[in-house]
Design an enzyme around this catalytic site. Sequence first.
Site, PDB file in Angstrom:
ATOM      1  N   ASP A  68       0.879  -1.157   0.000  1.00  0.00           N
ATOM      2  CA  ASP A  68       0.000   0.000   0.000  1.00  0.00           C
ATOM      3  C   ASP A  68       0.934   1.230   0.000  1.00  0.00           C
ATOM      4  O   ASP A  68       2.134   1.091   0.259  1.00  0.00           O
ATOM      5  CB  ASP A  68      -0.861  -0.068   1.271  1.00  0.00           C
ATOM      6  CG  ASP A  68      -1.549   1.231   1.576  1.00  0.00           C
ATOM      7  OD1 ASP A  68      -2.180   1.783   0.668  1.00  0.00           O
ATOM      8  OD2 ASP A  68      -1.449   1.712   2.733  1.00  0.00           O
ATOM      9  N   ASP A  70       0.049   5.068   1.226  1.00  0.00           N
ATOM     10  CA  ASP A  70      -0.021   5.994   2.358  1.00  0.00           C
ATOM     11  C   ASP A  70       0.115   5.258   3.690  1.00  0.00           C
ATOM     12  O   ASP A  70      -0.599   4.294   3.952  1.00  0.00           O
ATOM     13  CB  ASP A  70      -1.366   6.736   2.343  1.00  0.00           C
ATOM     14  CG  ASP A  70      -1.479   7.657   1.150  1.00  0.00           C
ATOM     15  OD1 ASP A  70      -0.759   8.662   1.110  1.00  0.00           O
ATOM     16  OD2 ASP A  70      -2.276   7.330   0.233  1.00  0.00           O
TER      17      ASP A  70
END
Length: 510
Positions: A68, A70
């Site tokens: 991922d 953020d």
Amino acid sequence: GTVRPCFRAASSLYMVSDQKLKGYFFLTPPLYFIPDLLPPGVCSLLNPAAIYANNEISLGDVEIYGFDYDYTLAQYSNLLHSMIFNTARDILIEQFKYPEGLRKYEYIPGFAIRGLHYDVHKSLLMKIDAFHYVQLGTAYQGLKPVPDEEVIEMYGGTQHIPLYQMSDFYGKGPSIKQFMDIFSLPEMTLLSSVTDYFMTHNIEYDQVHLYKDISDAIKDVHVKGMMYKWIEKDMEKYILHGDETYAVLNRLVNHNKKLFLITNSPFSFVDKGMKHMVGKNWRDLFDMVIVQADKPNFFTDRRKPFRKMDEKGSLHWDKISKLEKGKIYKQGNLFDFLRLTGWRGSKVLYFGDHLYSDLADLMLRHGWRTGAIVPELETEIRIINTEQYMHSLTWQQALTGLLERIRFQGFLFSWLNSKLFPSRSLSKNLFNPQFGSIFRTFHNPTYFSRRLIRFSDIYMASISCLLNYDVNFTFYPRRTPLQHEAPLWMDQLCTGCMKTPFLEEMVHIR
Ligand SMILES: [Mg+2]
């Protein structure tokens, strides 16, 4: 006296003689003997940069690493929280016409913690344990704690919160929500601040509208791109540890691992951040880059096809029949991803910070291995390492052990009992004065913890913890006895077979 193991007392670490216990009871002021119960060297043992395993996993078997973006590849500074808070507060006042008086509220760092539940109809922010009980002393209305008796009365005479009726599996039910991402810290604080304003001014308001408006205002800060602009404008200030991200990715590629990225953020934002951390050729490291993926729907909904996108953000109309290295894709879904790449099962390890949006479906439906990024681990482990915490915990365990052995409910029982709660509160407050640790409600695991254990094979404070391990390292979870099992190996401190990497062993690595 005879020496007996006193299992659930201070004791999983120590053997306590009967005589010693009697001495402590009647002669010794309790606080004096606590240091005595601590085995030497237990403080400062745990390494905040270690990786902790829920499930056995051998990195040697992992060929493909997914990430991922953020709060996984990019760690942000807490400055972002006050920016989000202030901006959402001003949106409330200017666009939703909330009272001007709200402007005096500023972000309160450390007010809330991740994983809390919020009862929309009662305006109650609270911490719930693995058995769906609210931890007494951790229910807040606005910025003030609600007395335990009131909380119990609100739920019909019990501390048990019927989550199955009031919430859903991902914490998004009609009346109880769970705050799971790191961005939700400013959201909870704003919710509490506005509630505080209405309550202290005796203003009647609809709790459902309030929740909805605040969640919309916070969403605006993300979706309308304000947050992206702040970060892009001052990467140095907002993005932390970029060089470690660079080191992790490079090391994996040098060991012939394949990398991919699945993020909900837009390409231009991710591109700028990755250029800042990794360099302008960052995409050479990745086999696949997928942006605006719409997780968690990406993992469950097979209808959205992938679209090819160029660097300027223009979308192509052609049908995607293969995913190519060096190209950027938007949306898509995991079913197509698996079909086109063949990257299935345990050879894939995916890292994310959101237990539900990133990890739950992968674990429950698709069988990839998962790594949870939990930045709070760093501070929590530092607290666990302190002498003060160790003493408080040992004292509680000793009290619990003694209470268990007393068969009559007399003076001694009540005296010991009266010592237990203050000590539990003390150790809770070391983590956070309002809500305590994100992992425990006193002795029980939190609801968050249970989910963490269920959805992640390994968990760690940041992706950079990978640098402390060989690329073929095998993680074995520590074998802790189930309640019906004999604690034969509990005393791992003595046998030296603890599976948790310690500071001393790891000091040469970092
Ligand atoms: Mg994330």
